[in-house]
Design an enzyme around this catalytic site. Structure first.
Site, PDB file in Angstrom:
ATOM      1  N   SER A 169       8.255   5.460  17.424  1.00  0.00           N
ATOM      2  CA  SER A 169       6.760   5.010  17.805  1.00  0.00           C
ATOM      3  C   SER A 169       7.138   4.659  19.426  1.00  0.00           C
ATOM      4  O   SER A 169       7.539   3.618  19.425  1.00  0.00           O
ATOM      5  CB  SER A 169       6.343   3.876  17.119  1.00  0.00           C
ATOM      6  OG  SER A 169       6.106   4.422  15.617  1.00  0.00           O
ATOM      7  N   LEU A 170       6.498   5.335  20.254  1.00  0.00           N
ATOM      8  CA  LEU A 170       6.698   5.223  21.705  1.00  0.00           C
ATOM      9  C   LEU A 170       5.430   4.486  22.282  1.00  0.00           C
ATOM     10  O   LEU A 170       5.609   3.236  22.868  1.00  0.00           O
ATOM     11  CB  LEU A 170       7.000   6.381  22.357  1.00  0.00           C
ATOM     12  CG  LEU A 170       7.876   6.432  23.462  1.00  0.00           C
ATOM     13  CD1 LEU A 170       9.111   5.933  23.168  1.00  0.00           C
ATOM     14  CD2 LEU A 170       8.219   7.842  23.729  1.00  0.00           C
ATOM     15  N   HIS A 171       4.373   4.923  22.081  1.00  0.00           N
ATOM     16  CA  HIS A 171       3.013   4.314  22.481  1.00  0.00           C
ATOM     17  C   HIS A 171       2.782   4.008  23.954  1.00  0.00           C
ATOM     18  O   HIS A 171       1.536   3.700  24.257  1.00  0.00           O
ATOM     19  CB  HIS A 171       2.640   3.116  21.712  1.00  0.00           C
ATOM     20  CG  HIS A 171       2.888   3.447  20.261  1.00  0.00           C
ATOM     21  ND1 HIS A 171       2.391   4.460  19.550  1.00  0.00           N
ATOM     22  CD2 HIS A 171       3.467   2.582  19.112  1.00  0.00           C
ATOM     23  CE1 HIS A 171       2.803   4.459  18.128  1.00  0.00           C
ATOM     24  NE2 HIS A 171       3.104   3.364  17.980  1.00  0.00           N
ATOM     25  N   CYS A 173      -2.713   1.733   8.575  1.00  0.00           N
ATOM     26  CA  CYS A 173      -1.729   1.184   7.839  1.00  0.00           C
ATOM     27  C   CYS A 173      -2.012  -0.356   7.592  1.00  0.00           C
ATOM     28  O   CYS A 173      -2.400  -1.205   8.454  1.00  0.00           O
ATOM     29  CB  CYS A 173      -0.200   1.495   8.352  1.00  0.00           C
ATOM     30  SG  CYS A 173       0.540   0.405   9.122  1.00  0.00           S
ATOM     31  N   GLY A 204       5.242  -1.826   7.260  1.00  0.00           N
ATOM     32  CA  GLY A 204       6.716  -2.285   7.132  1.00  0.00           C
ATOM     33  C   GLY A 204       7.411  -1.438   8.153  1.00  0.00           C
ATOM     34  O   GLY A 204       7.182  -0.300   8.844  1.00  0.00           O
ATOM     35  N   GLU A 205       8.623  -1.882   8.873  1.00  0.00           N
ATOM     36  CA  GLU A 205       9.545  -1.308   9.660  1.00  0.00           C
ATOM     37  C   GLU A 205      10.798  -0.678   9.090  1.00  0.00           C
ATOM     38  O   GLU A 205      11.555  -1.857   8.567  1.00  0.00           O
ATOM     39  CB  GLU A 205       9.986  -2.448  10.837  1.00  0.00           C
ATOM     40  CG  GLU A 205      11.039  -1.976  11.839  1.00  0.00           C
ATOM     41  CD  GLU A 205      11.017  -0.509  12.272  1.00  0.00           C
ATOM     42  OE1 GLU A 205       9.887   0.020  12.649  1.00  0.00           O
ATOM     43  OE2 GLU A 205      12.023   0.296  12.129  1.00  0.00           O
ATOM     44  N   ASN A 214      -7.018   4.238  15.193  1.00  0.00           N
ATOM     45  CA  ASN A 214      -7.691   4.078  13.938  1.00  0.00           C
ATOM     46  C   ASN A 214      -8.169   2.794  14.058  1.00  0.00           C
ATOM     47  O   ASN A 214      -7.342   1.895  13.834  1.00  0.00           O
ATOM     48  CB  ASN A 214      -6.720   4.478  12.811  1.00  0.00           C
ATOM     49  CG  ASN A 214      -7.687   4.540  11.717  1.00  0.00           C
ATOM     50  OD1 ASN A 214      -8.833   4.608  11.607  1.00  0.00           O
ATOM     51  ND2 ASN A 214      -7.047   5.338  10.452  1.00  0.00           N
ATOM     52  N   CYS A 250       4.800  -6.706   7.848  1.00  0.00           N
ATOM     53  CA  CYS A 250       5.650  -6.412   8.851  1.00  0.00           C
ATOM     54  C   CYS A 250       5.938  -7.390   9.865  1.00  0.00           C
ATOM     55  O   CYS A 250       4.763  -8.109  10.561  1.00  0.00           O
ATOM     56  CB  CYS A 250       5.175  -4.942   9.571  1.00  0.00           C
ATOM     57  SG  CYS A 250       6.165  -4.538  10.651  1.00  0.00           S
ATOM     58  N   CYS A 269       3.036  -5.442  16.096  1.00  0.00           N
ATOM     59  CA  CYS A 269       2.159  -4.429  17.147  1.00  0.00           C
ATOM     60  C   CYS A 269       0.935  -4.620  17.167  1.00  0.00           C
ATOM     61  O   CYS A 269      -0.036  -4.813  16.147  1.00  0.00           O
ATOM     62  CB  CYS A 269       2.453  -2.843  16.664  1.00  0.00           C
ATOM     63  SG  CYS A 269       4.328  -2.308  16.574  1.00  0.00           S
ATOM     64  N   CYS A 299      -1.739  -2.735  15.036  1.00  0.00           N
ATOM     65  CA  CYS A 299      -1.740  -2.386  13.770  1.00  0.00           C
ATOM     66  C   CYS A 299      -2.149  -3.423  12.686  1.00  0.00           C
ATOM     67  O   CYS A 299      -1.682  -4.480  12.964  1.00  0.00           O
ATOM     68  CB  CYS A 299      -0.105  -2.086  13.798  1.00  0.00           C
ATOM     69  SG  CYS A 299       0.305  -1.754  12.114  1.00  0.00           S
ATOM     70  N   CYS A 353       2.781   8.598   1.865  1.00  0.00           N
ATOM     71  CA  CYS A 353       3.045   7.562   3.190  1.00  0.00           C
ATOM     72  C   CYS A 353       3.582   6.120   2.358  1.00  0.00           C
ATOM     73  O   CYS A 353       2.805   5.607   1.885  1.00  0.00           O
ATOM     74  CB  CYS A 353       1.836   7.314   3.887  1.00  0.00           C
ATOM     75  SG  CYS A 353       1.941   6.309   5.307  1.00  0.00           S
ATOM     76  N   SER A 407       9.978   6.712  10.054  1.00  0.00           N
ATOM     77  CA  SER A 407       9.313   6.260  11.376  1.00  0.00           C
ATOM     78  C   SER A 407       9.632   4.888  11.817  1.00  0.00           C
ATOM     79  O   SER A 407       9.631   3.959  10.968  1.00  0.00           O
ATOM     80  CB  SER A 407       8.038   6.373  11.237  1.00  0.00           C
ATOM     81  OG  SER A 407       7.138   5.821  12.292  1.00  0.00           O
ATOM     82  N   GLU A 432       0.787  -1.194   0.049  1.00  0.00           N
ATOM     83  CA  GLU A 432       0.012   0.027   0.029  1.00  0.00           C
ATOM     84  C   GLU A 432       0.988   1.248   0.046  1.00  0.00           C
ATOM     85  O   GLU A 432       1.867   1.370   0.658  1.00  0.00           O
ATOM     86  CB  GLU A 432      -0.754   0.000   1.339  1.00  0.00           C
ATOM     87  CG  GLU A 432      -1.897  -1.002   1.351  1.00  0.00           C
ATOM     88  CD  GLU A 432      -2.798  -0.863   2.635  1.00  0.00           C
ATOM     89  OE1 GLU A 432      -3.652  -1.688   3.087  1.00  0.00           O
ATOM     90  OE2 GLU A 432      -2.432  -0.009   3.552  1.00  0.00           O
TER      91      GLU A 432
HETATM   92  N1  SAH Z   1       7.088   0.434  11.622  1.00  0.00           N
HETATM   93  C1  SAH Z   1       6.973   2.030  11.544  1.00  0.00           C
HETATM   94  C2  SAH Z   1       5.969   2.877  10.739  1.00  0.00           C
HETATM   95  C3  SAH Z   1       4.562   2.271  11.293  1.00  0.00           C
HETATM   96  S1  SAH Z   1       3.291   3.141  10.585  1.00  0.00           S
HETATM   97  C4  SAH Z   1       6.761   2.399  13.309  1.00  0.00           C
HETATM   98  O1  SAH Z   1       6.377   1.519  13.859  1.00  0.00           O
HETATM   99  O2  SAH Z   1       7.058   3.675  13.587  1.00  0.00           O
HETATM  100  C5  SAH Z   1       3.485   4.958  11.571  1.00  0.00           C
HETATM  101  C6  SAH Z   1       2.772   4.972  12.877  1.00  0.00           C
HETATM  102  O3  SAH Z   1       1.354   4.531  13.011  1.00  0.00           O
HETATM  103  C7  SAH Z   1       3.166   3.942  13.982  1.00  0.00           C
HETATM  104  O4  SAH Z   1       3.522   4.929  15.104  1.00  0.00           O
HETATM  105  C8  SAH Z   1       2.441   3.060  14.151  1.00  0.00           C
HETATM  106  O5  SAH Z   1       2.378   2.534  15.490  1.00  0.00           O
HETATM  107  C9  SAH Z   1       1.014   3.769  14.079  1.00  0.00           C
HETATM  108  N2  SAH Z   1      -0.156   2.873  13.745  1.00  0.00           N
HETATM  109  C10 SAH Z   1      -0.094   1.745  13.163  1.00  0.00           C
HETATM  110  N3  SAH Z   1      -1.576   1.324  13.482  1.00  0.00           N
HETATM  111  C11 SAH Z   1      -2.155   2.617  13.766  1.00  0.00           C
HETATM  112  C12 SAH Z   1      -3.586   2.393  14.139  1.00  0.00           C
HETATM  113  N4  SAH Z   1      -4.560   1.460  13.752  1.00  0.00           N
HETATM  114  N5  SAH Z   1      -4.088   3.724  14.448  1.00  0.00           N
HETATM  115  C13 SAH Z   1      -3.121   4.469  15.055  1.00  0.00           C
HETATM  116  N6  SAH Z   1      -1.772   4.510  14.818  1.00  0.00           N
HETATM  117  C14 SAH Z   1      -1.474   3.186  14.159  1.00  0.00           C
END
Ligand code: SAH
Length: 339
Positions: free
Chosen positions: A210-212, A329, A157-158, A286, A110, A114, A117, A103, A187, A90
């Site tokens: 990406s901390l979360h 994503c 992907g990472e 999302n 991936c 996570c 995701c 994007c 990212s 995508e």
């Molecule tokens: N692998 C990379 C890029 C991922 S996408 C990374 O982890 O940073 C970019 C961001 O979107 C990341 O912070 C990821 O955790 C976040 N993300 C993925 N799915 C999501 C979702 N369903 N809702 C909100 N953020 C999401």
């Protein structure tokens, strides 16, 4: 030559054509078609003599096919692309008055898995090659008939698991397509040693981490791979990255209702990032299928944001674009794999 043309520098093309007894201007013609002319087969280099085009007609250009295109009401277009070997990926074009952001995906699927995701749930196939990354930007540029101004490596992907190709693609986007390095964001959820390796390229691009979660225990619950990369080590590597590159860094924090969005989490995050020259990007979750998370409501998001800004931490909420077109994503690809 079997490596695709896309991704090659002007110098590489010149050198190759020189070995074929061709003058330098033929390479310039090819280069222009490739990066500005939407070339999909060598037959399309119309300023080359017919014989030359025929000799090289089977040379792989390296463009993917558009399988599906879905546009949401805000103008965001999500593309499902197919590579030469039939993998799907995508890419998303996000327009605004003064920007066109792409994007891009860096892998097919991936392996990081996570929990919130969609890409993480669809498994992992392989790294994308340089031309497959660059192709995504050209596809969006051609589709919108407008220059791409910004690129974020936030698709599938990472990126740091595919560092070499990602780094080379940044160079191509910058040198051959003309996108400013400062307009590029990579990212990552964090891969041991790789942040230091990325720093060695001395890019002006922005690193987004990406901390979360504001602590190790919660982060491990959301990100399985966090077990192998302790939060303290990750932050130490981030500090080193800032010291080596003199670039500010940003942190991404996906807000999951009742999981990591309490005011206490915000306060913990403030403590964690104290003294760090960084920007925090809050992303309201999302919703995706097969995940038991909920998106926090607006007030909740604003409350979290206020806690950060009150403590003088630069923060903003990322606007969700194209929500109705499964913009999280990996969602489009998952749907297409399911049918
Ligand atoms: N692998 C990379 C890029 C991922 S996408 C990374 O982890 O940073 C970019 C961001 O979107 C990341 O912070 C990821 O955790 C976040 N993300 C993925 N799915 C999501 C979702 N369903 N809702 C909100 N953020 C999401």
């Amino acid at each position: 030559m079997t490596t695709p043309l896309l991704g090659q520098s002007a110098e590489q093309l010149r050198h190759w054509l020189e070995t074929q007894g061709q003058p330098a201007y033929r390479a310039q013609q090819l280069y222009r078609w490739l990066y500005q002319g939407g070339l999909r087969s060598v037959g399309g280099v119309t300023d080359w003599p017919k014989a030359l085009r025929e000799t090289w007609q089977d040379l792989p250009v390296g463009r993917s096919q558009i399988v599906e295109k879905s546009e949401s009401s805000d103008g965001t277009i999500k593309f499902l692309l197919a590579t030469e070997d039939g993998q799907t990926l995508e890419t998303v074009g996000i327009p605004s008055t003064d920007r066109l952001t792409v994007c891009v995906s860096s892998q097919v699927g991936c392996p990081m898995a996570c929990t919130f995701c969609a890409t993480g749930k669809s498994g992992y196939a392989r790294n994308l090659a340089v031309h497959e990354i660059v192709d995504q930007v050209l596809t969006v540029q051609e589709s919108f008939a407008r220059r791409v101004s910004h690129v974020v490596y936030m698709g599938m992907g990472e990126p740091l698991l595919n560092l070499e190709a990602v780094a080379r693609s940044v160079e191509v986007l910058n040198t051959d397509i003309g996108i400013g390095q400062r307009q590029i964001t990579i990212s990552t959820v964090g891969v041991p040693q790789r942040i230091a390796e990325l720093a060695e390229y001395r890019f002006q691009a922005t690193l987004a981490v990406s901390l979360h979660a504001p602590n190790q225990a919660l982060r491990e619950k959301l990100i399985p791979t966090a077990k192998q990369y302790h939060l303290e080590t990750l932050l130490r590597d981030c500090r080193k990255y800032v010291a080596v590159t003199s670039r500010r860094l940003s942190f991404e924090y996906t807000l999951l209702a009742g999981v990591n969005d309490e005011p206490e989490h915000a306060q913990e995050l403030v403590q964690l990032l104290r003294g760090f020259q960084a920007h925090v990007n809050l992303i309201p979750y999302n919703p995706i299928e097969d995940a038991d998370f909920e998106r926090p409501d607006r007030e909740r998001v604003q409350l979290f944001l206020r806690e950060l800004t009150r403590a003088k931490i630069a923060a903003s909420v990322r606007r969700t674009r194209g929500l109705e077109e499964s913009s999280a994503c990996g969602q489009l690809r998952r749907r297409s794999l399911a049918v």
